[in-house]
Design an enzyme around this catalytic site. Structure first.
Site, PDB file in Angstrom:
ATOM      1  N   GLN A  76      25.071  58.139  39.012  1.00 53.99           N
ATOM      2  CA  GLN A  76      25.262  56.671  38.651  1.00 53.99           C
ATOM      3  C   GLN A  76      23.902  56.126  37.863  1.00 53.99           C
ATOM      4  O   GLN A  76      22.940  56.445  38.059  1.00 53.99           O
ATOM      5  CB  GLN A  76      25.280  55.809  40.044  1.00 53.99           C
ATOM      6  CG  GLN A  76      26.546  56.497  40.825  1.00 53.99           C
ATOM      7  CD  GLN A  76      26.774  55.844  42.230  1.00 53.99           C
ATOM      8  OE1 GLN A  76      27.003  54.793  42.605  1.00 53.99           O
ATOM      9  NE2 GLN A  76      25.719  56.463  43.136  1.00 53.99           N
ATOM     10  N   HIS A 100      23.678  43.659  56.366  1.00 51.89           N
ATOM     11  CA  HIS A 100      23.217  44.711  57.065  1.00 51.89           C
ATOM     12  C   HIS A 100      23.411  44.263  58.943  1.00 51.89           C
ATOM     13  O   HIS A 100      23.808  45.159  59.479  1.00 51.89           O
ATOM     14  CB  HIS A 100      21.814  45.259  56.964  1.00 51.89           C
ATOM     15  CG  HIS A 100      21.912  45.952  55.662  1.00 51.89           C
ATOM     16  ND1 HIS A 100      20.948  45.615  54.397  1.00 51.89           N
ATOM     17  CD2 HIS A 100      22.522  46.745  54.906  1.00 51.89           C
ATOM     18  CE1 HIS A 100      21.158  46.412  53.410  1.00 51.89           C
ATOM     19  NE2 HIS A 100      22.441  46.985  53.743  1.00 51.89           N
ATOM     20  N   ASP A 160      20.609  52.834  50.356  1.00 54.07           N
ATOM     21  CA  ASP A 160      19.506  51.857  50.385  1.00 54.07           C
ATOM     22  C   ASP A 160      18.757  51.907  51.721  1.00 54.07           C
ATOM     23  O   ASP A 160      17.394  51.527  51.798  1.00 54.07           O
ATOM     24  CB  ASP A 160      19.650  50.508  49.799  1.00 54.07           C
ATOM     25  CG  ASP A 160      20.997  49.901  50.868  1.00 54.07           C
ATOM     26  OD1 ASP A 160      22.097  49.679  50.503  1.00 54.07           O
ATOM     27  OD2 ASP A 160      20.629  49.791  51.902  1.00 54.07           O
ATOM     28  N   ASP A 177      29.341  51.880  54.266  1.00 54.71           N
ATOM     29  CA  ASP A 177      28.695  50.992  53.408  1.00 54.71           C
ATOM     30  C   ASP A 177      28.646  51.398  51.832  1.00 54.71           C
ATOM     31  O   ASP A 177      27.633  51.926  51.392  1.00 54.71           O
ATOM     32  CB  ASP A 177      27.327  51.112  53.909  1.00 54.71           C
ATOM     33  CG  ASP A 177      26.268  50.111  53.244  1.00 54.71           C
ATOM     34  OD1 ASP A 177      24.940  50.397  53.125  1.00 54.71           O
ATOM     35  OD2 ASP A 177      26.773  49.201  52.633  1.00 54.71           O
ATOM     36  N   SER A 178      29.738  51.359  51.300  1.00 56.76           N
ATOM     37  CA  SER A 178      30.032  51.782  50.024  1.00 56.76           C
ATOM     38  C   SER A 178      29.722  50.917  48.871  1.00 56.76           C
ATOM     39  O   SER A 178      30.014  49.624  49.127  1.00 56.76           O
ATOM     40  CB  SER A 178      31.329  52.620  50.021  1.00 56.76           C
ATOM     41  OG  SER A 178      32.375  51.690  50.064  1.00 56.76           O
ATOM     42  N   ASP A 205      32.220  49.124  45.613  1.00 58.17           N
ATOM     43  CA  ASP A 205      33.332  48.888  45.670  1.00 58.17           C
ATOM     44  C   ASP A 205      34.474  49.875  45.297  1.00 58.17           C
ATOM     45  O   ASP A 205      33.831  51.023  44.940  1.00 58.17           O
ATOM     46  CB  ASP A 205      33.676  47.413  44.714  1.00 58.17           C
ATOM     47  CG  ASP A 205      32.776  46.490  45.303  1.00 58.17           C
ATOM     48  OD1 ASP A 205      32.570  45.348  44.471  1.00 58.17           O
ATOM     49  OD2 ASP A 205      33.047  46.269  46.173  1.00 58.17           O
ATOM     50  N   PRO A 264      32.825  56.375  42.260  1.00 57.58           N
ATOM     51  CA  PRO A 264      32.860  57.146  43.558  1.00 57.58           C
ATOM     52  C   PRO A 264      33.348  56.675  44.826  1.00 57.58           C
ATOM     53  O   PRO A 264      33.705  57.117  45.778  1.00 57.58           O
ATOM     54  CB  PRO A 264      31.371  57.732  43.388  1.00 57.58           C
ATOM     55  CG  PRO A 264      30.818  56.860  42.869  1.00 57.58           C
ATOM     56  CD  PRO A 264      31.523  56.240  41.675  1.00 57.58           C
TER      57      PRO A 264
HETATM   58  N1  SAM Z   1      25.942  46.833  50.114  1.00 54.32           N
HETATM   59  C1  SAM Z   1      26.529  47.297  49.029  1.00 54.32           C
HETATM   60  C2  SAM Z   1      28.018  46.625  48.752  1.00 54.32           C
HETATM   61  O1  SAM Z   1      28.465  45.948  49.698  1.00 54.32           O
HETATM   62  O2  SAM Z   1      28.674  46.974  47.773  1.00 54.32           O
HETATM   63  C3  SAM Z   1      26.532  48.710  49.394  1.00 54.32           C
HETATM   64  C4  SAM Z   1      25.331  49.329  49.105  1.00 54.32           C
HETATM   65  S1  SAM Z   1      25.143  51.097  49.204  1.00 54.32           S
HETATM   66  C5  SAM Z   1      23.863  51.185  47.935  1.00 54.32           C
HETATM   67  C6  SAM Z   1      26.576  51.818  48.483  1.00 54.32           C
HETATM   68  C7  SAM Z   1      26.296  53.397  48.433  1.00 54.32           C
HETATM   69  O3  SAM Z   1      27.620  53.947  48.315  1.00 54.32           O
HETATM   70  C8  SAM Z   1      25.638  53.849  47.175  1.00 54.32           C
HETATM   71  O4  SAM Z   1      24.598  54.547  47.445  1.00 54.32           O
HETATM   72  C9  SAM Z   1      26.602  54.980  46.630  1.00 54.32           C
HETATM   73  O5  SAM Z   1      26.014  56.067  46.023  1.00 54.32           O
HETATM   74  C10 SAM Z   1      27.091  55.398  47.670  1.00 54.32           C
HETATM   75  N2  SAM Z   1      28.893  55.906  47.705  1.00 54.32           N
HETATM   76  C11 SAM Z   1      29.787  55.525  46.820  1.00 54.32           C
HETATM   77  N3  SAM Z   1      30.689  56.370  46.929  1.00 54.32           N
HETATM   78  C12 SAM Z   1      30.455  57.323  47.755  1.00 54.32           C
HETATM   79  C13 SAM Z   1      31.123  58.395  48.371  1.00 54.32           C
HETATM   80  N4  SAM Z   1      32.296  58.633  48.028  1.00 54.32           N
HETATM   81  N5  SAM Z   1      30.598  59.099  49.598  1.00 54.32           N
HETATM   82  C14 SAM Z   1      29.223  58.653  49.952  1.00 54.32           C
HETATM   83  N6  SAM Z   1      28.653  57.676  49.437  1.00 54.32           N
HETATM   84  C15 SAM Z   1      29.101  56.972  48.411  1.00 54.32           C
END
Ligand code: SAM
Length: 254
Positions: A2, A33, A57, A127-128, A130, A134
């Site tokens: 990413q 959080h 994060d 906590d992914s 959108d 991924p």
């Molecule tokens: N607070 C943010 C929001 O509301 O959109 C989310 C923040 S957190 C940094 C999102 C995390 O989800 C990222 O670190 C990303 O790499 C992870 N992520 C995305 N798709 C994923 C998947 N399929 N499996 C595991 N982690 C994933």
């Protein structure tokens, strides 16, 4: 995998983006959080094992680990570079959570982890990003079915579910995809300034209706017995968060 970028801003402090989409700001991350961690933990009453899917994060880990009842917290993050970057450039968000002895970091796709694990969790926090890129797989019915399988009795799943005013279809999709797999499916709200468009919806699913129905007196008693430091969450905010305005309720439809 990413594009990771960090901005210094006058109103929100440091802002992290992934592929050009805002993920977390040091200015208001406490709201998101706290509400994703403390609402299910005080509703449940005895969370010992937690799984955070995404959360690179470290902010979710930080809030979950404030609870002494939590014995293990597994972070399943697809992109290890996010953890490394945030550990170095956003240390206030994780605040040492990555190095807590209760933390286990698994670098993997959340959908693969949940499909293959035999472990059971009292709390699963999705906590992914959108439902694009991924993160898309973490909004599918098959993923929710596996989350339901991986819940311990009385367990709870919560997730970030977008801003209903702009992304109302995400509420409808989550409702329809979860209903066949959980005894209780719902939503609650938090006012997160980063996410323009009004309230952010947080998804709720559990294999019991008891947790969401816990009275404010019960929540208050649990909070007083095992308080954590917060700037947004209180037992009254907890219960009020489930009062949905009609325009949000309208997206909850079969
Ligand atoms: N607070 C943010 C929001 O509301 O959109 C989310 C923040 S957190 C940094 C999102 C995390 O989800 C990222 O670190 C990303 O790499 C992870 N992520 C995305 N798709 C994923 C998947 N399929 N499996 C595991 N982690 C994933």
């Amino acid at each position: 995998m990413q594009d990771i970028a960090l901005f210094e801003t006058p109103g929100f402090g440091r802002v992290l983006t992934l592929d050009g989409v805002i993920q977390v700001t040091t200015g208001d991350e406490f709201i998101y959080h706290e509400m994703l961690a403390h609402v299910p933990i005080y509703a449940h009453g005895a969370v010992r094992s937690a799984c955070v899917v995404g959360g690179g994060d470290g902010g979710m880990l930080r809030e979950i680990l404030k609870h002494p009842s939590v014995e293990q917290a597994v972070l399943v993050e697809i992109d290890g570079a996010v953890v490394d970057f945030c550990r170095e450039h956003l240390p206030s968000v994780s605040a040492g959570a990555f190095d807590d002895k209760r933390t286990e970091i698994v670098i993997a796709d959340g959908i693969t982890f949940m499909a293959e694990t035999a472990r059971k969790f009292d709390l699963i926090v999705i906590d992914s990003t959108d439902p694009i890129g991924p993160g898309g797989v973490l909004f599918t019915e098959s993923f929710y079915k596996d989350c339901a399988r991986c819940l311990a009795p009385g367990g709870i799943v919560v997730n970030q579910n977008g801003v209903p005013f702009l992304q109302g279809e995400e509420v409808t999709d989550t409702w329809r995809r979860r209903k066949p797999h959980f005894a209780d499916v719902g939503f609650y709200l938090a006012a997160v300034p980063t996410y323009v468009g009004g309230f952010m919806a947080l998804g709720w699913a559990s294999n019991t209706t008891d947790a969401r129905a816990a009275s404010v007196e019960t929540i208050r008693a649990r909070f007083q017995a095992a308080p954590v430091t917060t700037r947004y969450y209180t037992p009254d905010v907890h219960k009020a968060a489930f009062a949905l305005p009609p325009y949000v309720q309208a997206f909850i439809t079969d």
